[in-house]
Write a protein that holds these residues in place. Structure first.
Motif, short mmCIF file in Angstrom:
data_model
loop_
_atom_site.label_atom_id
_atom_site.label_comp_id
_atom_site.label_asym_id
_atom_site.label_seq_id
_atom_site.Cartn_x
_atom_site.Cartn_y
_atom_site.Cartn_z
N TYR B 99 30.74 61.72 35.95
CA TYR B 99 30.06 62.96 36.09
C TYR B 99 28.76 62.99 35.32
CZ TYR B 99 29.46 67.70 36.75
OH TYR B 99 28.97 69.01 37.34
N GLY B 100 28.82 61.95 34.22
CA GLY B 100 27.51 61.77 33.54
C GLY B 100 26.64 61.35 34.37
N PHE B 101 26.80 60.40 35.07
CA PHE B 101 25.77 59.82 36.06
C PHE B 101 25.33 60.91 37.07
CE2 PHE B 101 27.40 55.43 34.62
CZ PHE B 101 26.16 55.31 33.76
N LEU B 102 26.33 61.64 37.55
CA LEU B 102 25.97 62.61 38.71
C LEU B 102 25.10 63.69 38.09
CD1 LEU B 102 29.56 62.88 40.10
CD2 LEU B 102 27.59 62.17 41.48
N LEU B 104 22.95 63.27 35.60
CA LEU B 104 21.68 62.56 35.43
C LEU B 104 21.04 62.43 36.42
CD1 LEU B 104 22.42 59.99 32.57
CD2 LEU B 104 20.86 61.79 32.39
N TRP B 105 21.44 62.00 37.53
CA TRP B 105 20.72 61.32 38.49
C TRP B 105 20.99 61.99 39.93
CZ3 TRP B 105 22.71 56.18 36.68
CH2 TRP B 105 21.84 55.65 35.77
N ALA B 106 21.75 63.11 40.10
CA ALA B 106 22.29 63.67 40.99
C ALA B 106 22.18 65.22 41.12
CB ALA B 106 23.66 63.17 41.73
N GLY B 107 21.68 65.74 39.98
CA GLY B 107 21.27 67.03 39.74
C GLY B 107 22.58 68.10 39.50
N PHE B 108 23.73 67.23 39.52
CA PHE B 108 25.03 68.15 39.16
C PHE B 108 24.80 69.14 38.06
CE2 PHE B 108 28.83 66.76 42.01
CZ PHE B 108 27.92 65.99 42.78
N PRO B 109 25.41 70.28 38.12
CA PRO B 109 25.27 71.06 37.01
C PRO B 109 26.00 70.66 35.68
CG PRO B 109 27.00 72.13 38.30
CD PRO B 109 26.50 70.70 39.00
#
Lengths: 68, 137
Positions: B99-102, B104-109
């Motif tokens: 989720y940390g990568f999501l 950082l790089w995929a704009g997840f809340p």
């Protein structure tokens, strides 16, 4: 590790619950040991030996040794 | 009466449940009180930090209740709990990294940090149910 728990228990007409009571563990534990899913700790193995009044090596055997 | 060890020892289970319920009650009361004070009093930063940490320290009681319950289990049942804890730790580590990568790089809340605790408790609960089911009588 192999064990003769089931045979020894049957010889004495003990149910898993009877043995579990004598060992002060759960029936789930006796079942796991009998089916080879769990190898007991040394203190529990010695307790099992005491309950059956047998030397520990007559209850438990090394699987590799038994196969050779 | 002779001591009976069954898959579930009900007297121990009741004691464990009562202990957990007490600590959970304290935790919920302190969480509610702390949140209410933070919202209504608008305290200074130092007091806000203190109030925010009060429920966290109360959660130590819940951990203590769990540890006392595990100590009452036999060695095989304890091993199942250790395995469940290991699975929960692995799931939490994976989920937080993924989720940390999501984020950082995929704009997840951004999620509050205590979501990690929810993941761990959820993974532990599922793991202990599955492990007990695998070793059912």
């Amino acid at each position: 590790m192999r064990n003769r728990l089931k045979v020894l228990r049957a010889e004495r007409n003990w149910s898993q619950a009877d043995l579990a009571d004598r060992l002060e563990v759960s029936r789930q534990s006796v079942n796991a040991i009998e089916t080879g899913k769990y190898d007991p700790s040394l203190p529990l193995a010695f307790k099992i030996a005491r309950v059956f009044a047998l030397p520990i090596e007559q209850i438990f055997s090394d699987e590799v040794e038994a196969a050779s | 009466m002779k001591k009976q060890f069954q898959t579930i020892d009900w007297s121990k289970a009741k004691r464990s449940f009562r202990r957990t319920a007490i600590y959970l009650g304290i935790y919920l009361i302190l969480t509610f009180a702390s949140a209410s004070m933070l919202v209504t009093l608008h305290p200074s930063r130092a007091l806000a930090i203190t109030l925010a940490l009060v429920p966290a320290f109360a959660a130590i009681g819940i951990v203590r209740a769990y540890l006392l319950s595990v100590r009452e289990l036999d060695e095989f049942q304890r091993r199942l709990h250790y395995e469940a804890i290991l699975i929960a730790a692995a799931v939490t580590a994976f989920a937080s990294v993924a989720y940390g990568f999501l984020e950082l790089w995929a704009g997840f809340p951004r999620l509050p940090a205590f979501f990690a605790m929810l993941v761990m408790v959820g993974a532990f609960s599922l793991a202990i149910v599955v492990l007990n089911w695998r070793h059912r009588l």
